[in-house]
Design an enzyme around this catalytic site. Structure first.
Site, PDB file in Angstrom:
ATOM      1  N   GLN A 270       0.830  -1.206   0.000  1.00 44.35           N
ATOM      2  CA  GLN A 270       0.000   0.000   0.000  1.00 44.35           C
ATOM      3  C   GLN A 270       0.865   1.257   0.000  1.00 44.35           C
ATOM      4  OE1 GLN A 270      -2.934  -1.049  -0.438  1.00 44.35           O
ATOM      5  NE2 GLN A 270      -3.913   0.920  -0.747  1.00 44.35           N
ATOM      6  N   HIS A 273       1.995   3.142  -3.351  1.00 38.26           N
ATOM      7  CA  HIS A 273       1.211   4.110  -4.124  1.00 38.26           C
ATOM      8  C   HIS A 273       1.839   5.500  -4.119  1.00 38.26           C
ATOM      9  CE1 HIS A 273      -2.394   1.954  -5.400  1.00 38.26           C
ATOM     10  NE2 HIS A 273      -2.316   1.274  -4.266  1.00 38.26           N
ATOM     11  N   GLU A 339      -9.753   2.838   4.553  1.00 39.79           N
ATOM     12  CA  GLU A 339     -10.155   2.555   3.176  1.00 39.79           C
ATOM     13  C   GLU A 339     -10.125   1.042   2.942  1.00 39.79           C
ATOM     14  OE1 GLU A 339      -8.622   3.640  -1.361  1.00 39.79           O
ATOM     15  OE2 GLU A 339      -7.256   3.806   0.342  1.00 39.79           O
ATOM     16  N   HIS A 340      -9.002   0.417   3.274  1.00 40.85           N
ATOM     17  CA  HIS A 340      -8.847  -1.035   3.186  1.00 40.85           C
ATOM     18  C   HIS A 340      -8.529  -1.555   4.582  1.00 40.85           C
ATOM     19  CE1 HIS A 340      -7.182   0.695  -0.625  1.00 40.85           C
ATOM     20  NE2 HIS A 340      -7.969  -0.199  -1.179  1.00 40.85           N
ATOM     21  N   ASP A 373      -7.754  -4.862  -5.352  1.00 42.75           N
ATOM     22  CA  ASP A 373      -7.342  -3.850  -6.318  1.00 42.75           C
ATOM     23  C   ASP A 373      -7.609  -4.283  -7.747  1.00 42.75           C
ATOM     24  OD1 ASP A 373      -6.469  -2.024  -4.453  1.00 42.75           O
ATOM     25  OD2 ASP A 373      -4.380  -2.644  -4.526  1.00 42.75           O
ATOM     26  N   HIS A 432     -51.706  24.614   1.805  1.00 40.30           N
ATOM     27  CA  HIS A 432     -51.493  23.191   1.576  1.00 40.30           C
ATOM     28  C   HIS A 432     -52.795  22.416   1.781  1.00 40.30           C
ATOM     29  CE1 HIS A 432     -47.287  24.251   1.679  1.00 40.30           C
ATOM     30  NE2 HIS A 432     -46.888  22.983   1.601  1.00 40.30           N
TER      31      HIS A 432
END
Length: 442
Positions: A270, A273, A339-340, A373, A432
């Site tokens: 990870q 990235h 996220e993961h 992924d 109304h």
């Protein structure tokens, strides 16, 4: 290489945990100030601005902002057979999962002549952003395009940064992925300027662009750096967005039985990235933490992007978090909202079922984030920075709108008339109630 946070013996609330857990140091608001003039330039000058900005930020001035059909076909023809087979497998699996996500329309009969229906309608046009900076992401083409296609979106535009080595066009593998998916509207534009093009549209300035280069879209999706994130924040309201995606992140909840080699490899994968990527290990085992620490230097040194990885692991967004026991570990990962999230513990499936905040959960030692992924069939466009507390990953629902259809006949409305009037009068909105009375001559 990676810092430690010791939470043993510290019973903290979710709010307190959120304050002590590692996060990247980002300034999206500051980035928004920087990109606002760029986006206005695109809004004002269209294609001319896009070319100027590509030359400034990407080092190349695209001849074709819209990728020619022949370039898409050529990229697919030249694609490595192994990569093509892998992408086709990913497409099959992702399409299978996302086709199953399409919700059914609903019809509810509340009484004779009283019906409420809910229809799911796709948005008309979407813009899909595919990053192209430190890495190339044909997988992001797959993850963005397929949910939109399965939702029934009729008009899709993909944009990705121009590349010097590809003559001002996006990376050829990205173009090939678009061709595999049948996407023929692809642009060579990246960064905040690409988001502006999608949100506001852009007029052409050269004969090959045509009078209109790009029509505006209804929804913009896709990950990017903080400038892309800032641009998406600025256009929210003009268009819908999937989320404000920040740097990618992994959290691993592991006990003493976890394989230290697997954990170290996943943290490094990870971090690959980029230098702001977050890698977090949460464990109640000092022995596992020590083993991972011992392995990381060699794993980092042996990977191609070792400098990038080392920077990410040493950053404030990465850490090993020591907890008292699994209960505290669950509290930590739920407060973090990764996220993961990988769960590498005994009874991993049961532990995973107790997670309440994560973009995606990877259960057991043989479900690494890398699987999600590319090949799991799930989507890898996921909420970051704790947004998993309230947001979901990209899916078919991201491109659908629920429209309610109300149909009552005279008798069904008459049975409710007095109650409608009572509420309307209590809210001091008498017209109304009068709108109902008028149908019955009252």
């Amino acid at each position: 290489m990676i810092s430690r946070i010791d939470l043993r013996g510290r019973p903290l609330t979710p709010r307190q945990l959120a304050q002590v857990l590692p996060r990247p140091d980002l300034d999206v608001a500051g980035a928004a100030e920087l990109v606002a003039p760029i986006m206005q330039d695109v809004r004002d000058r269209g294609a001319a601005a896009l070319r100027d900005l590509a030359e400034r930020f990407d080092g190349v001035r695209p001849v074709h902002l819209r990728v020619p059909a022949q370039a898409l076909a050529d990229a697919l023809s030249a694609l490595d057979p192994g990569v093509r087979a892998a992408l086709e497998e990913a497409i099959t699996r992702v399409r299978t999962v996302h086709a199953a996500q399409v919700p059914d329309d609903l019809k509810i009969d509340l009484a004779p002549g009283a019906q409420v229906r809910q229809r799911w309608l796709p948005v008309g046009r979407v813009g899909l952003y595919v990053p192209g900076g430190l890495a190339v992401y044909p997988s992001s083409v797959v993850m963005n395009v397929i949910p939109a296609q399965e939702a029934g979106v009729r008009s899709l535009a993909v944009t990705s940064p121009p590349r010097v080595e590809n003559g001002g066009l996006p990376h050829p593998t990205i173009l090939a992925a678009c061709a595999l998916l049948g996407v023929d509207e692809v642009y060579a534009a990246g960064g905040a300027q690409a988001i502006a093009m999608l949100a506001y549209g852009a007029a052409g300035q050269t004969p090959e662009d045509g009078e209109i280069l790009c029509e505006p879209v209804d929804v913009v999706t896709g990950p990017g750096n903080q400038y892309v994130t800032a641009a998406k924040r600025l256009v929210l309201g003009t268009v819908g967005i999937d989320s404000e995606a920040g740097p990618t992140e992994i959290a691993i909840l592991a006990d003493a039985g976890a394989d230290a080699g697997h954990v170290a490899a996943d943290l490094v994968s990870q971090a690959e990235h980029g230098p702001t990527s977050a890698s977090v290990l949460v464990t109640d085992s000092v022995e596992l933490a020590d083993a991972v620490d011992a392995l990381l230097p060699a794993v980092v040194a042996g990977t191609r992007h070792s400098q990038r990885v080392a920077t990410a692991l040493a950053g404030p967004q990465s850490a090993v978090v020591l907890v008292e026991d699994l209960e505290q570990g669950l509290a930590v990962v739920n407060a973090y909202g990764a996220e993961h999230l990988e769960v590498q513990t005994a009874d991993a499936a049961a532990v995973a079922d107790r997670v309440t905040s994560a973009g995606a959960i990877f259960v057991g030692s043989y479900s690494p984030v890398s699987l999600g992924d590319y090949m799991a069939g799930s989507n890898h466009v996921l909420p970051t920075g704790g947004c998993a507390h309230y947001a979901s990953g990209l899916g078919v629902h991201s491109f659908l709108r629920a429209v309610q259809v109300i149909e009552y006949d005279a008798d069904a409305l008459a049975t409710l008339a007095d109650r409608i009037v009572a509420i309307a009068d209590d809210e001091d909105l008498p017209a109304h109630g009068e709108a109902v009375r008028a149908r019955f001559g009252r």
